[in-house]
Design an enzyme around this catalytic site. Sequence first.
Site, mmCIF file in Angstrom:
data_model
loop_
_atom_site.group_PDB
_atom_site.id
_atom_site.type_symbol
_atom_site.label_atom_id
_atom_site.label_comp_id
_atom_site.label_asym_id
_atom_site.label_seq_id
_atom_site.Cartn_x
_atom_site.Cartn_y
_atom_site.Cartn_z
ATOM 1 N N CYS A 1 122.272 5.667 37.477
ATOM 2 C CA CYS A 1 121.046 6.221 36.911
ATOM 3 C C CYS A 1 120.242 5.162 36.158
ATOM 4 C CB CYS A 1 121.377 7.373 35.967
ATOM 5 S SG CYS A 1 122.163 8.794 36.766
ATOM 6 N N ASP B 1 124.023 29.418 29.683
ATOM 7 C CA ASP B 1 124.684 30.455 30.479
ATOM 8 C C ASP B 1 125.372 29.892 31.715
ATOM 9 O OD1 ASP B 1 122.250 30.038 31.817
ATOM 10 O OD2 ASP B 1 122.145 32.107 32.513
ATOM 11 N N CYS C 1 114.218 21.954 31.029
ATOM 12 C CA CYS C 1 115.360 21.361 30.332
ATOM 13 C C CYS C 1 116.136 20.392 31.201
ATOM 14 C CB CYS C 1 116.261 22.437 29.734
ATOM 15 S SG CYS C 1 117.122 23.464 30.926
ATOM 16 N N CYS D 1 117.662 3.583 38.292
ATOM 17 C CA CYS D 1 116.833 4.499 39.083
ATOM 18 C C CYS D 1 115.418 4.570 38.516
ATOM 19 C CB CYS D 1 117.448 5.894 39.096
ATOM 20 S SG CYS D 1 116.495 7.094 40.059
ATOM 21 N N CYS E 1 114.168 12.652 35.778
ATOM 22 C CA CYS E 1 115.389 13.362 36.162
ATOM 23 C C CYS E 1 116.375 13.514 35.011
ATOM 24 C CB CYS E 1 116.039 12.617 37.320
ATOM 25 S SG CYS E 1 117.633 13.279 37.838
ATOM 26 N N SER F 1 113.510 38.155 40.829
ATOM 27 C CA SER F 1 114.283 37.422 41.828
ATOM 28 C C SER F 1 113.910 37.897 43.224
ATOM 29 C CB SER F 1 115.780 37.629 41.583
ATOM 30 O OG SER F 1 116.162 37.136 40.322
ATOM 31 N N TYR G 1 125.976 34.826 45.964
ATOM 32 C CA TYR G 1 125.957 33.529 45.287
ATOM 33 C C TYR G 1 125.910 33.632 43.764
ATOM 34 C CZ TYR G 1 120.912 34.605 45.739
ATOM 35 O OH TYR G 1 119.675 35.210 45.723
ATOM 36 N N CYS G 2 126.019 34.824 43.210
ATOM 37 C CA CYS G 2 125.860 34.998 41.767
ATOM 38 C C CYS G 2 126.941 34.231 41.000
ATOM 39 C CB CYS G 2 125.927 36.472 41.386
ATOM 40 S SG CYS G 2 125.694 36.763 39.605
ATOM 41 N N CYS H 1 119.741 19.012 26.303
ATOM 42 C CA CYS H 1 119.323 20.377 26.650
ATOM 43 C C CYS H 1 119.753 21.406 25.607
ATOM 44 C CB CYS H 1 119.828 20.773 28.032
ATOM 45 S SG CYS H 1 121.538 20.377 28.362
#
Length: 391
Positions: free
Chosen positions: A314, A274, A252, A317, A323, A122, A21-22, A258
């Site tokens: 949103c 990233d 974040c 909400c 969120c 991990s 899943y990387c 962010c």
Amino acid sequence: MKPFSLLIKPAGADCNLRCAYCFYLCKGKLYPDTHLHRMSAKTLETLIRGYMATPQPVYTFGWQGGEPTLMGVKFFKQATALQKKHGRPGSRVANGLQTNATLMTDSFAEHCAEYNFLLGISLDGPEEIHDRYRINTAGNGSHADVMKGIGRLIKANVAFNILTLVSQANVNQAAVVYRYLTDNGFLYHQYVPCVEFEGNGAIMPFAINGEQWGRFLCNIFNNWIKADKHRVSVRLFDSILSYLVTGQKIACHMDTDCRKYFVIEHNGDIYPCDFFVADRLKIGNLADTSWSAALTSEIYRQFGLWKSILNKRCGDCEFQGLCAGDCQKHRPFIDRHPGNISVLCAGWKMFYRNTLAEFKKIAGEIIAAGEQGALAQGGDRREVSVRSPGC
């Protein structure tokens, strides 16, 4: 200058594992001219010298990958020496290292202990769960080697968190994963949802959907609230309480903007996140781009703008304050359609509907006890990096 932190990829996307899943392993294709991606001594000094010349309350270095321990302990000894060399009197430096722990040596662990590195390890659960996706280049599971690495860290008295990626391997076994971690004495948890998309926007087979994420979080909460709320730190829960008590958003994905850090690739290339390392989002390179120029770049400004453009649903909400539309990574095609809703939306709603009243009760207890100052100061004590993806 607005404070910011660094998420550094000293070995680029290179890794000794081949986790199914990387999301970052494919980023090596951005640099096809070199087989091994390794940060040079020149780039390392340019990075540290330039960053420590900026005014920061804390100089936060998050070392990540790929697998950063491929650089060896010598590289990190150079890094801490340069931090000393370029630090001003009274400078505060924080080093975080996200690793699969399989290459951890006694000397590496001892260096981490000497310089108070905080590590993120991990670990997706017990062996049969962890080894489903987290395999090495020979196709064998990595769990046994991870536990050996953790043993070396414990021996050297290194502080570490467990980062658990929540995928199809463990999303239906929240209680099993939680009890496995706590039974092993691992009391600092960070659960990260595995969300990866196909080219058409459908989620990948190993990824999870919103309903699964909601059930997983509710099950973790139910185990935590019974007896562990004063013993076990769950990163998400700490972040919720920090917001309710102090108004600070230390995670974040909860914030409306962010732009809190930069990613630095092995060759000095600068990116905004990233999860968004791509040619079109390259801000510049350390060799020719100042930090003030990076902070004010149009690419960085646009990246921040995407986060604040929310789906019209949103606006109605009740959980929007917590969120903020969720992590941009979970909103498919955000660069083309910034108002897309998170695929985890239903899960977040399920979780908050079932737990927010209890969180507010705990927050009230913290305020009544006069502990909000400690919470505000210590909210990031166990943060491995600015935003650790758990990969």
